[in-house]
Design a protein around this motif. Structure first.
Motif, short mmCIF file in Angstrom:
data_model
loop_
_atom_site.label_atom_id
_atom_site.label_comp_id
_atom_site.label_asym_id
_atom_site.label_seq_id
_atom_site.Cartn_x
_atom_site.Cartn_y
_atom_site.Cartn_z
N PRO A 1 10.23 -7.61 7.22
CA PRO A 1 9.40 -7.86 6.05
C PRO A 1 8.37 -6.76 5.80
CG PRO A 1 8.73 -9.29 7.87
CD PRO A 1 9.98 -8.57 8.31
N CYS A 2 8.09 -6.55 4.54
CA CYS A 2 7.01 -5.68 4.14
C CYS A 2 5.69 -6.28 4.61
CB CYS A 2 7.04 -5.54 2.61
SG CYS A 2 5.55 -4.84 1.89
N ASP A 3 4.78 -5.43 5.10
CA ASP A 3 3.50 -5.93 5.61
C ASP A 3 2.60 -6.47 4.52
OD1 ASP A 3 4.03 -5.52 8.23
OD2 ASP A 3 3.01 -3.60 8.36
N VAL A 4 2.86 -6.09 3.28
CA VAL A 4 1.97 -6.52 2.20
C VAL A 4 2.51 -7.76 1.49
CG1 VAL A 4 0.94 -5.86 0.00
CG2 VAL A 4 1.00 -4.23 1.89
N CYS A 5 3.74 -7.66 0.98
CA CYS A 5 4.26 -8.76 0.17
C CYS A 5 5.24 -9.65 0.93
CB CYS A 5 4.89 -8.23 -1.11
SG CYS A 5 6.40 -7.30 -0.83
N GLY A 6 5.69 -9.18 2.10
CA GLY A 6 6.58 -10.00 2.90
C GLY A 6 8.03 -9.95 2.49
N LEU B 1 5.89 -0.73 4.53
CA LEU B 1 5.80 -1.12 3.13
C LEU B 1 7.13 -0.98 2.41
CD1 LEU B 1 2.49 0.79 2.26
CD2 LEU B 1 2.71 -1.57 2.99
N CYS B 2 7.39 -1.91 1.50
CA CYS B 2 8.53 -1.77 0.60
C CYS B 2 8.16 -0.72 -0.46
CB CYS B 2 8.86 -3.12 -0.03
SG CYS B 2 7.67 -3.68 -1.25
N PRO B 3 9.13 -0.22 -1.20
CA PRO B 3 8.84 0.85 -2.17
C PRO B 3 7.74 0.49 -3.17
CG PRO B 3 11.20 0.66 -1.86
CD PRO B 3 10.58 -0.49 -1.11
ZN LIG Z 1 5.99 -5.07 -0.35
#
Ligand SMILES: [Zn+2]
Length: 71
Positions: free
Chosen positions: A9-14, A39-41
């Motif tokens: 998972p992305c650390d920000v949005c999951g 992070l995701c893009p």
């Molecule tokens: Zn994200």
């Protein structure tokens, strides 16, 4: 052996984000690693923009030797 991509998972949005797409951002100050985020893009673009905004409007306290490393 399979080539199934690692998805974490992305650390920000999951959002599940494969290694191929994810960016790992490391922020270090005085050579100490103070923050690491996967992070995701989308979140990466957002993060970079905020970071640059902060640098750009930093003003007088521009004395720290912070450094950003992107894998
Ligand atoms: Zn994200």
């Amino acid at each position: 052996m399979s080539d199934a991509p690692t998805t974490e998972p992305c650390d920000v949005c999951g959002d599940p984000t494969t290694d191929a797409l994810a960016r790992t951002v490391r922020l270090s100050v005085d050579r100490a690693n103070i923050d690491t985020q996967r992070l995701c893009p989308d979140c990466f673009a957002d993060w970079i923009q905020r970071y640059q905004d902060r640098l750009g409007s930093g003003g007088d306290e521009g004395d720290d030797t912070s450094e950003i490393i992107v894998d």
